[in-house]
Design an enzyme around this catalytic site. Structure first.
Site, PDB file in Angstrom:
ATOM      1  N   ASP A  14      49.413  46.874  27.874  1.00 37.35           N
ATOM      2  CA  ASP A  14      48.026  48.394  26.906  1.00 37.35           C
ATOM      3  C   ASP A  14      48.266  49.903  27.545  1.00 37.35           C
ATOM      4  O   ASP A  14      47.887  50.357  26.698  1.00 37.35           O
ATOM      5  CB  ASP A  14      47.170  46.730  27.076  1.00 37.35           C
ATOM      6  CG  ASP A  14      46.801  45.714  26.431  1.00 37.35           C
ATOM      7  OD1 ASP A  14      47.291  45.950  25.013  1.00 37.35           O
ATOM      8  OD2 ASP A  14      46.320  44.428  27.309  1.00 37.35           O
ATOM      9  N   ARG A  95      38.407  48.117  41.729  1.00 36.38           N
ATOM     10  CA  ARG A  95      37.825  48.943  40.839  1.00 36.38           C
ATOM     11  C   ARG A  95      36.729  50.785  41.596  1.00 36.38           C
ATOM     12  O   ARG A  95      37.771  51.325  41.334  1.00 36.38           O
ATOM     13  CB  ARG A  95      36.628  48.922  39.549  1.00 36.38           C
ATOM     14  CG  ARG A  95      36.952  47.482  38.519  1.00 36.38           C
ATOM     15  CD  ARG A  95      37.928  47.791  38.102  1.00 36.38           C
ATOM     16  NE  ARG A  95      38.903  46.245  37.048  1.00 36.38           N
ATOM     17  CZ  ARG A  95      40.387  45.689  37.503  1.00 36.38           C
ATOM     18  NH1 ARG A  95      41.120  45.327  38.667  1.00 36.38           N
ATOM     19  NH2 ARG A  95      40.976  45.589  36.850  1.00 36.38           N
ATOM     20  N   ASP A 124      34.802  45.127  33.672  1.00 37.18           N
ATOM     21  CA  ASP A 124      35.801  46.397  34.212  1.00 37.18           C
ATOM     22  C   ASP A 124      35.032  47.793  34.269  1.00 37.18           C
ATOM     23  O   ASP A 124      35.327  48.742  35.161  1.00 37.18           O
ATOM     24  CB  ASP A 124      37.021  45.985  34.092  1.00 37.18           C
ATOM     25  CG  ASP A 124      37.237  44.491  35.174  1.00 37.18           C
ATOM     26  OD1 ASP A 124      36.625  44.436  35.960  1.00 37.18           O
ATOM     27  OD2 ASP A 124      38.113  43.642  35.137  1.00 37.18           O
ATOM     28  N   SER A 175      45.021  36.821  30.810  1.00 43.70           N
ATOM     29  CA  SER A 175      44.935  38.072  31.587  1.00 43.70           C
ATOM     30  C   SER A 175      44.777  37.890  32.851  1.00 43.70           C
ATOM     31  O   SER A 175      44.309  36.900  32.536  1.00 43.70           O
ATOM     32  CB  SER A 175      43.588  38.616  30.261  1.00 43.70           C
ATOM     33  OG  SER A 175      43.219  39.822  31.332  1.00 43.70           O
TER      34      SER A 175
HETATM   35  N1  ARG Z   1      35.807  37.899  35.876  1.00 48.86           N
HETATM   36  C1  ARG Z   1      35.696  38.700  36.792  1.00 48.86           C
HETATM   37  C2  ARG Z   1      35.209  40.003  37.457  1.00 48.86           C
HETATM   38  O1  ARG Z   1      34.739  41.006  35.822  1.00 48.86           O
HETATM   39  C3  ARG Z   1      37.887  39.175  36.440  1.00 48.86           C
HETATM   40  C4  ARG Z   1      37.717  39.998  35.843  1.00 48.86           C
HETATM   41  C5  ARG Z   1      39.626  40.110  35.833  1.00 48.86           C
HETATM   42  N2  ARG Z   1      40.183  39.312  34.625  1.00 48.86           N
HETATM   43  C6  ARG Z   1      40.491  39.399  34.219  1.00 48.86           C
HETATM   44  N3  ARG Z   1      41.670  38.032  34.471  1.00 48.86           N
HETATM   45  N4  ARG Z   1      41.899  40.435  34.124  1.00 48.86           N
HETATM   46  O2  ARG Z   1      35.390  40.782  38.634  1.00 48.86           O
END
Ligand code: ARG
Length: 403
Positions: A14, A95, A124, A175
């Site tokens: 992506d 992040r 995110d 993911s």
């Molecule tokens: N749900 C988790 C959070 O919001 C992980 C987010 C990213 N997860 C992923 N499998 N891409 O912190």
């Protein structure tokens, strides 16, 4: 003048496709920035070359592993951070650090736009943009997956059309987001929340059901910070890495949960955080012996709010700073050692010792000659129960009068 875009680049499909796409859509130059937060796996040099191969005018790799460990993972240990009592905030912790480095890159290159690969359904995007709003409100944000309603199929078609140097067949059905603190896996068959996770989706942990010899580890803390394993001092990154290997080998830190996202939906996620779960268990126990009872009770509420703020993208926020002032103050005497047995998916505390302990053997012992004066207890219990006793008597009286 051509605008410049700084893109948070992961090396995946992506964000790779985003490079020529952003360049085309915004008529801009794209600078790819990949932050190494200890994600096990690909070579960062390969990622850099891929970004350039996709048309980035510059590609930067930032080694933020020690910074992530010391300034993001360790504060999470001090706060015993488990969102919804379970999730050690793996993605949420990385992040704000990524944002910090994106802002630095934007300054360095004179970029006016920052871009990330998040969709509009997750946490995110909020973490990136709330962080940017706090650190660099002048920067514009473009999120192609969200703002240009991009789908995976579109991305693959675009990659093929432009003959980008990425293997689209390697795209996994899940993911995945991973860093030093752990790994998060979602989508695919896991979206049916009745489906159990299969062994295949795990990478940081071995199957806890397999038979193996237990491991024992002693973790040393100084003022709430882990500093050594088995008496050997380590850097923050090295310490977490070694514990990931050792606790992961014992199948520790697997979490399968449905969680409340900030955007309102419930989502299913499977996590692995061997070091995270082990360090928090050890730290909580050392707090139990070194923190005064009322501070400890109050801290549980503070810890929970800290975790929620970080989960909700408010790393750079006044309340989090204030809570950290409290947490930091309380960590002063959280110094000592905790011994744990790592085995069969569990990190079990088996011993604790501390020069600043509040545990007093002479008060606690049931043996002869203890220092606790039991004659004080009778009067204490009487006064302690007085308010409830008065209320109970009043209620009884009203009941009889009404009868
Ligand atoms: N749900 C988790 C959070 O919001 C992980 C987010 C990213 N997860 C992923 N499998 N891409 O912190």
């Amino acid at each position: 003048m051509t605008e410049k875009v700084v893109l948070a680049y992961s090396g995946g499909l992506d964000t790779s496709v985003a490079i020529p796409y952003l360049a085309e859509q915004l008529n801009a130059e794209v600078i790819a920035v990949a932050i190494d937060v200890g994600q096990n796996g690909e070579d960062m040099e390969v990622i850099k070359q891929r970004a350039l191969g996709c048309g980035a005018v510059a590609a930067e790799i930032v080694d933020a592993r020690e910074e992530f460990a010391a300034d993001y993972c360790f504060p999470a240990v001090a706060a015993n951070a488990l969102y919804m009592d379970r999730y050690p905030l793996v993605s949420a912790l990385s992040r704000p650090l990524i944002v910090k480095h994106l802002v630095a890159a934007a300054e360095k290159h004179g970029a006016t736009i920052v871009s990330h690969g998040c969709t509009g359904k997750g946490n995110d995007q909020v973490r990136f943009e709330a962080g940017l709003a706090a650190l660099a409100p002048h920067l514009k944000v473009v999120a192609p997956a969200r703002d240009f309603a991009w789908t995976r199929d579109k991305a693959i078609a675009f990659a093929e059309e432009k003959s980008l140097p990425i293997d689209v067949t390697k795209k996994s059905p899940y993911s995945i987001d991973q860093n030093l603190w752990g790994r998060a896996v979602e989508t695919g068959f896991l979206e049916d929340i009745w489906n159990g996770p299969i062994e295949d989706i795990y990478d940081y942990t071995k199957n806890p059901a397999e038979e193996r010899e237990p491991d024992e580890v002693v973790i040393t803390f100084v003022s709430g910070k882990p500093v050594a394993l088995d008496g050997v001092e380590k850097s923050a990154f090295e310490l977490i890495k070694e514990l990931n290997d050792r606790a992961g080998a014992q199948g520790i830190g697997r979490i399968d949960m449905v969680e409340d996202r900030l955007v309102g939906i419930k989502s299913r996620e499977v996590y692995e955080s061997p070091a995270g779960i082990t360090l928090i268990a050890a730290h909580m126990e050392l707090e139990n012996v070194t923190i005064e009872r009322e501070q400890a009770r109050f801290k549980r509420t503070v810890d929970q709010r800290w975790g929620e703020l970080v989960y909700d993208g408010l790393w750079f926020s006044p309340l989090k700073d204030s809570l950290e002032a409290f947490i930091g103050d309380v960590q002063t005497h959280v110094t000592g050692e905790v011994r744990l047995t790592l085995h069969a998916g569990k990190a079990t505390v088996t011993g604790r010792r501390s020069e600043t302990s509040l545990y007093d053997f002479d008060l606690a012992t049931y043996d002869e000659g203890d220092a606790f004066d039991q004659s004080n207890a009778r009067g204490f219990v009487e006064l302690w129960s007085l308010p409830a006793k008065l209320a109970a008597a009043r209620n009884e009286r009203i009941k009889t009068e009404a009868a």
